[in-house]
Design a protein around this motif. Structure first.
Motif, PDB file in Angstrom:
ATOM      1  N   LYS A  28       0.849  -1.192   0.000  1.00 46.46           N
ATOM      2  CA  LYS A  28       0.000   0.000   0.000  1.00 46.46           C
ATOM      3  C   LYS A  28       0.885   1.243   0.000  1.00 46.46           C
ATOM      4  O   LYS A  28       2.087   1.148   0.239  1.00 46.46           O
ATOM      5  CB  LYS A  28      -0.893  -0.013   1.241  1.00 46.46           C
ATOM      6  CG  LYS A  28      -1.894  -1.148   1.242  1.00 46.46           C
ATOM      7  CD  LYS A  28      -2.722  -1.134   2.510  1.00 46.46           C
ATOM      8  CE  LYS A  28      -3.759  -2.213   2.580  1.00 46.46           C
ATOM      9  NZ  LYS A  28      -3.467  -3.488   2.016  1.00 46.46           N
ATOM     10  N   ALA A  56      -0.989   3.304  -4.628  1.00 44.49           N
ATOM     11  CA  ALA A  56      -1.506   2.020  -5.113  1.00 44.49           C
ATOM     12  C   ALA A  56      -2.845   2.326  -5.776  1.00 44.49           C
ATOM     13  O   ALA A  56      -3.799   2.714  -5.108  1.00 44.49           O
ATOM     14  CB  ALA A  56      -1.678   1.039  -3.964  1.00 44.49           C
ATOM     15  N   LEU A  57      -2.884   2.213  -7.089  1.00 44.85           N
ATOM     16  CA  LEU A  57      -4.080   2.552  -7.856  1.00 44.85           C
ATOM     17  C   LEU A  57      -4.912   1.306  -8.104  1.00 44.85           C
ATOM     18  O   LEU A  57      -4.373   0.233  -8.353  1.00 44.85           O
ATOM     19  CB  LEU A  57      -3.688   3.190  -9.189  1.00 44.85           C
ATOM     20  CG  LEU A  57      -2.699   4.352  -9.103  1.00 44.85           C
ATOM     21  CD1 LEU A  57      -2.327   4.831 -10.503  1.00 44.85           C
ATOM     22  CD2 LEU A  57      -3.273   5.480  -8.282  1.00 44.85           C
ATOM     23  N   SER A  58      -6.212   1.454  -8.064  1.00 44.14           N
ATOM     24  CA  SER A  58      -7.102   0.302  -8.255  1.00 44.14           C
ATOM     25  C   SER A  58      -7.465   0.110  -9.729  1.00 44.14           C
ATOM     26  O   SER A  58      -8.502  -0.439 -10.047  1.00 44.14           O
ATOM     27  CB  SER A  58      -8.364   0.465  -7.410  1.00 44.14           C
ATOM     28  OG  SER A  58      -9.040   1.651  -7.788  1.00 44.14           O
ATOM     29  N   THR A  59      -6.592   0.578 -10.608  1.00 48.64           N
ATOM     30  CA  THR A  59      -6.771   0.357 -12.040  1.00 48.64           C
ATOM     31  C   THR A  59      -5.472  -0.175 -12.615  1.00 48.64           C
ATOM     32  O   THR A  59      -4.419  -0.069 -11.990  1.00 48.64           O
ATOM     33  CB  THR A  59      -7.121   1.669 -12.782  1.00 48.64           C
ATOM     34  OG1 THR A  59      -5.977   2.532 -12.743  1.00 48.64           O
ATOM     35  CG2 THR A  59      -8.318   2.362 -12.171  1.00 48.64           C
ATOM     36  N   THR A  99      -5.412  -5.118 -13.033  1.00 48.34           N
ATOM     37  CA  THR A  99      -6.422  -4.499 -12.182  1.00 48.34           C
ATOM     38  C   THR A  99      -5.856  -3.599 -11.095  1.00 48.34           C
ATOM     39  O   THR A  99      -6.606  -2.929 -10.390  1.00 48.34           O
ATOM     40  CB  THR A  99      -7.284  -5.579 -11.494  1.00 48.34           C
ATOM     41  OG1 THR A  99      -6.405  -6.423 -10.729  1.00 48.34           O
ATOM     42  CG2 THR A  99      -8.025  -6.416 -12.523  1.00 48.34           C
ATOM     43  N   LYS A 100      -4.524  -3.580 -10.917  1.00 51.72           N
ATOM     44  CA  LYS A 100      -3.917  -2.784  -9.858  1.00 51.72           C
ATOM     45  C   LYS A 100      -2.560  -2.265 -10.350  1.00 51.72           C
ATOM     46  O   LYS A 100      -1.855  -2.975 -11.052  1.00 51.72           O
ATOM     47  CB  LYS A 100      -3.727  -3.631  -8.598  1.00 51.72           C
ATOM     48  CG  LYS A 100      -3.165  -2.853  -7.418  1.00 51.72           C
ATOM     49  CD  LYS A 100      -3.072  -3.729  -6.174  1.00 51.72           C
ATOM     50  CE  LYS A 100      -2.494  -2.950  -5.021  1.00 51.72           C
ATOM     51  NZ  LYS A 100      -2.316  -3.777  -3.833  1.00 51.72           N
TER      52      LYS A 100
END
Length: 98
Positions: free
Chosen positions: A34, A64-67, A89-90
């Motif tokens: 994170k 930490a990007l959730s894409t 996805t991350k």
């Protein structure tokens, strides 16, 4: 002579495609790190979360990007590298640990 060149070219293309596929399948994943965590350099296909004062801490997670879009890391000026997980996805935006 022309047949040899065509054959050699075809072999080189196949080797390059196989190499690319192997790299893609085995590239390191971002792990469960994170923002604020420090991680090692990729070892055996993944990063390991470590303390930021550890000698093997190579990167500090700036975000930490959730894409799976690493362009989101552009918002963080100290980022030197971004890593997208295998599923796309991350994304981890990584800065130097020290």
């Amino acid at each position: 002579m022309k047949g040899r060149i065509v054959t050699l070219s075809a072999v080189l293309v196949v080797v390059a495609l196989l190499g690319g596929a192997l790299w893609f399948a085995n590239r390191p994943g971002p792990s469960a790190a994170k923002a604020g965590d420090c991680i090692t350099a990729p070892l055996k296909g993944g990063f390991k979360k470590v303390g930021c004062d550890a000698g093997n801490a190579a990167f500090k997670v700036a975000a930490a990007l959730s894409t799976g879009d690493s362009n989101g890391c552009d918002a963080y000026p100290n980022v030197i590298m971004s890593v997208v997980d295998k599923a796309g996805t991350k994304t981890l935006c990584l800065a130097a640990a020290k």
